[in-house]
Scaffold this motif. Structure first.
Motif, PDB file in Angstrom:
ATOM      1  N   ALA A 161       0.177  18.351  28.748  1.00 47.50           N
ATOM      2  CA  ALA A 161       1.504  18.889  29.264  1.00 47.50           C
ATOM      3  C   ALA A 161       2.073  18.430  30.343  1.00 47.50           C
ATOM      4  N   GLU A 162       1.122  18.601  31.623  1.00 41.28           N
ATOM      5  CA  GLU A 162       1.366  18.456  32.979  1.00 41.28           C
ATOM      6  C   GLU A 162       1.600  16.731  32.925  1.00 41.28           C
ATOM      7  N   LEU A 163       0.712  15.957  32.556  1.00 40.16           N
ATOM      8  CA  LEU A 163       0.294  14.660  32.063  1.00 40.16           C
ATOM      9  C   LEU A 163       1.927  13.624  31.942  1.00 40.16           C
ATOM     10  N   VAL A 164       2.781  14.338  30.473  1.00 36.83           N
ATOM     11  CA  VAL A 164       3.773  14.483  30.081  1.00 36.83           C
ATOM     12  C   VAL A 164       5.015  14.581  30.768  1.00 36.83           C
ATOM     13  N   SER A 165       4.415  15.732  32.034  1.00 41.99           N
ATOM     14  CA  SER A 165       6.280  16.178  32.757  1.00 41.99           C
ATOM     15  C   SER A 165       6.392  14.669  33.758  1.00 41.99           C
ATOM     16  N   ARG A 166       4.853  14.634  34.089  1.00 41.58           N
ATOM     17  CA  ARG A 166       5.205  13.437  35.349  1.00 41.58           C
ATOM     18  C   ARG A 166       5.519  11.944  35.081  1.00 41.58           C
ATOM     19  N   HIS A 167       4.721  12.054  33.379  1.00 40.11           N
ATOM     20  CA  HIS A 167       5.648  10.600  32.545  1.00 40.11           C
ATOM     21  C   HIS A 167       6.976  10.316  32.549  1.00 40.11           C
ATOM     22  N   VAL A 168       7.028  11.684  32.661  1.00 46.55           N
ATOM     23  CA  VAL A 168       8.902  11.382  31.664  1.00 46.55           C
ATOM     24  C   VAL A 168       9.479  11.309  33.340  1.00 46.55           C
ATOM     25  N   GLU A 169       9.283  12.363  33.902  1.00 48.65           N
ATOM     26  CA  GLU A 169      10.010  11.910  35.457  1.00 48.65           C
ATOM     27  C   GLU A 169       9.610  10.770  35.794  1.00 48.65           C
ATOM     28  N   GLY A 170       8.425  10.155  36.057  1.00 48.17           N
ATOM     29  CA  GLY A 170       8.102   8.481  36.540  1.00 48.17           C
ATOM     30  C   GLY A 170       9.072   7.750  35.895  1.00 48.17           C
ATOM     31  N   SER A 171       9.334   8.055  35.261  1.00 51.51           N
ATOM     32  CA  SER A 171       9.923   7.314  34.009  1.00 51.51           C
ATOM     33  C   SER A 171      11.348   6.721  34.170  1.00 51.51           C
ATOM     34  N   GLY A 172      12.306   8.689  34.452  1.00 51.65           N
ATOM     35  CA  GLY A 172      13.839   8.927  35.015  1.00 51.65           C
ATOM     36  C   GLY A 172      13.735   8.507  36.267  1.00 51.65           C
ATOM     37  N   ARG A 173      12.965   8.163  37.144  1.00 58.34           N
ATOM     38  CA  ARG A 173      12.640   8.112  38.985  1.00 58.34           C
ATOM     39  C   ARG A 173      12.671   6.275  38.539  1.00 58.34           C
ATOM     40  N   HIS A 174      12.312   5.911  38.286  1.00 57.07           N
ATOM     41  CA  HIS A 174      12.210   4.738  38.177  1.00 57.07           C
ATOM     42  C   HIS A 174      13.845   3.993  37.328  1.00 57.07           C
ATOM     43  N   ILE A 175      14.232   4.650  36.550  1.00 53.52           N
ATOM     44  CA  ILE A 175      15.089   4.090  36.405  1.00 53.52           C
ATOM     45  C   ILE A 175      16.436   4.129  37.371  1.00 53.52           C
ATOM     46  N   LEU A 176      16.402   5.267  37.832  1.00 56.82           N
ATOM     47  CA  LEU A 176      17.308   5.396  38.836  1.00 56.82           C
ATOM     48  C   LEU A 176      16.943   4.762  40.430  1.00 56.82           C
ATOM     49  N   GLU A 177      16.028   4.189  40.327  1.00 47.81           N
ATOM     50  CA  GLU A 177      15.681   3.561  41.272  1.00 47.81           C
ATOM     51  C   GLU A 177      15.970   1.917  41.333  1.00 47.81           C
ATOM     52  N   GLN A 178      15.847   1.931  40.222  1.00 46.07           N
ATOM     53  CA  GLN A 178      16.976   0.293  39.371  1.00 46.07           C
ATOM     54  C   GLN A 178      18.127   0.688  40.015  1.00 46.07           C
ATOM     55  N   MET A 179      18.902   0.798  39.071  1.00 40.66           N
ATOM     56  CA  MET A 179      20.113   1.371  39.550  1.00 40.66           C
ATOM     57  C   MET A 179      20.766   1.729  40.676  1.00 40.66           C
ATOM     58  N   ARG A 180      20.329   1.885  42.119  1.00 42.77           N
ATOM     59  CA  ARG A 180      20.542   2.088  43.132  1.00 42.77           C
ATOM     60  C   ARG A 180      19.817   0.851  43.781  1.00 42.77           C
ATOM     61  N   ALA A 181      19.404   0.237  43.214  1.00 40.03           N
ATOM     62  CA  ALA A 181      19.037  -1.612  43.821  1.00 40.03           C
ATOM     63  C   ALA A 181      20.140  -2.032  43.397  1.00 40.03           C
ATOM     64  N   ARG A 182      20.611  -1.932  42.545  1.00 44.14           N
ATOM     65  CA  ARG A 182      21.473  -3.022  42.212  1.00 44.14           C
ATOM     66  C   ARG A 182      23.124  -2.900  42.462  1.00 44.14           C
ATOM     67  N   ASN A 183      23.128  -1.542  42.858  1.00 43.81           N
ATOM     68  CA  ASN A 183      23.928  -0.793  43.752  1.00 43.81           C
ATOM     69  C   ASN A 183      24.134  -1.786  44.971  1.00 43.81           C
ATOM     70  N   ALA A 184      23.542  -1.617  45.135  1.00 43.90           N
ATOM     71  CA  ALA A 184      23.711  -1.755  46.537  1.00 43.90           C
ATOM     72  C   ALA A 184      23.346  -3.666  47.108  1.00 43.90           C
ATOM     73  N   ALA A 185      22.477  -4.237  45.664  1.00 44.55           N
ATOM     74  CA  ALA A 185      23.157  -5.464  45.487  1.00 44.55           C
ATOM     75  C   ALA A 185      24.590  -5.751  45.276  1.00 44.55           C
ATOM     76  N   ARG A 186      24.953  -5.019  44.808  1.00 40.59           N
ATOM     77  CA  ARG A 186      26.508  -5.039  44.232  1.00 40.59           C
ATOM     78  C   ARG A 186      27.562  -5.266  45.565  1.00 40.59           C
ATOM     79  N   ALA A 187      26.880  -4.018  46.608  1.00 37.20           N
ATOM     80  CA  ALA A 187      27.565  -3.420  47.090  1.00 37.20           C
ATOM     81  C   ALA A 187      27.468  -4.572  48.679  1.00 37.20           C
ATOM     82  N   GLY A 188      26.120  -5.139  49.003  1.00 33.90           N
ATOM     83  CA  GLY A 188      26.328  -6.028  49.770  1.00 33.90           C
ATOM     84  C   GLY A 188      26.488  -7.502  49.383  1.00 33.90           C
TER      85      GLY A 188
END
Length: 236
Positions: A209-236
């Motif tokens: 259960a602890e591993l799955v919690s990290r796994h799901v959070e890692g997946s979510g954070r990965h998407i957020l990081e990609q969104m931030r990178a795309r927004n920064a590229a568009r702003a630049g």
């Protein structure tokens, strides 16, 4: 690779993947894709007659599709203003994956205590296909990865929790299609899946259960990081 060329993940038993007529489901897919790809922009008003004309259908399937999209959070209904596109922003994604962090460990803990030899064999089979594909086809990876987690959640007695997991999973899958997996995320997925199978075999419910919690959070954070990178590229 022919073995998985037509692979399609299915929801847990008794859970309708969309819950619509065939025409409503088709329109739902089209409108959702337009929202995700930005062809329908944030806060844009969704006029039923305009959408029906755009997609060559009657108004009933459009109304059906908008209600489904409302249930997923892609569309909001405002008093005296009708339906509008909800911004697919970082807050939206964060809210979705944080619910997964709460739900999936509980589903996993129950699964570990109930898992059979057949369940473990199926997890190993799917993991083998995931590693064989090795992210070469991201659509195949997404389908196989979803099937992997469905094995763990499909028999859970709480059908509401299983259905909520499936619907949120589908939302995140739709959003994440715009982005590539980083090498670090690829390695983490493979490693964590292998560790999870080992913990299921060992009957270590709390650790799984602890591993799955990290796994799901890692997946979510990965998407957020990609969104931030795309927004920064568009702003630049």
């Amino acid at each position: 690779m022919a073995e998985i060329s037509d692979f399609k993940a299915m929801p847990p038993a008794e859970i309708d993947p969309i819950g619509a007529s065939s025409e409503g489901a088709s329109v739902y897919e089209l409108i959702r894709e337009d929202i995700i790809e930005g062809r329908l922009v944030a806060n844009e008003r969704l006029v039923v007659t305009d959408l029906a004309r755009r997609h060559g259908t009657s108004t009933n399937p459009v109304r059906e599709a908008l209600q489904l999209l409302r249930g997923e959070g892609f569309v909001i209904f405002l008093p005296n203003r009708g339906a509008r596109v909800r911004p697919i922003d970082q807050d939206f994604v964060r809210d979705i994956y944080e619910i997964g962090v709460l739900i999936e460990p509980a589903l996993t803990r129950w699964f570990v205590n109930m898992a059979t030899g057949e369940d473990i064999a199926e997890l190993e089979r799917l993991q083998g296909l995931i590693e064989e594909n090795n992210f070469a086809d991201t659509f195949r990876h997404s389908e196989l990865d979803t099937a992997f987690h469905t094995v763990m959640y499909q028999r859970h007695y709480n059908r509401h929790a299983a259905e909520l997991w499936w619907k949120h999973r589908e939302v995140l899958r739709a959003v994440s299609r715009r982005f590539n997996f980083t090498l670090a995320r690829r390695a983490a997925i493979i490693r964590e899946h292998r560790e999870l199978i080992a913990l299921v075999k060992a009957g270590e419910a709390d650790k799984a259960a602890e591993l799955v919690s990290r796994h799901v959070e890692g997946s979510g954070r990965h998407i957020l990081e990609q969104m931030r990178a795309r927004n920064a590229a568009r702003a630049g």
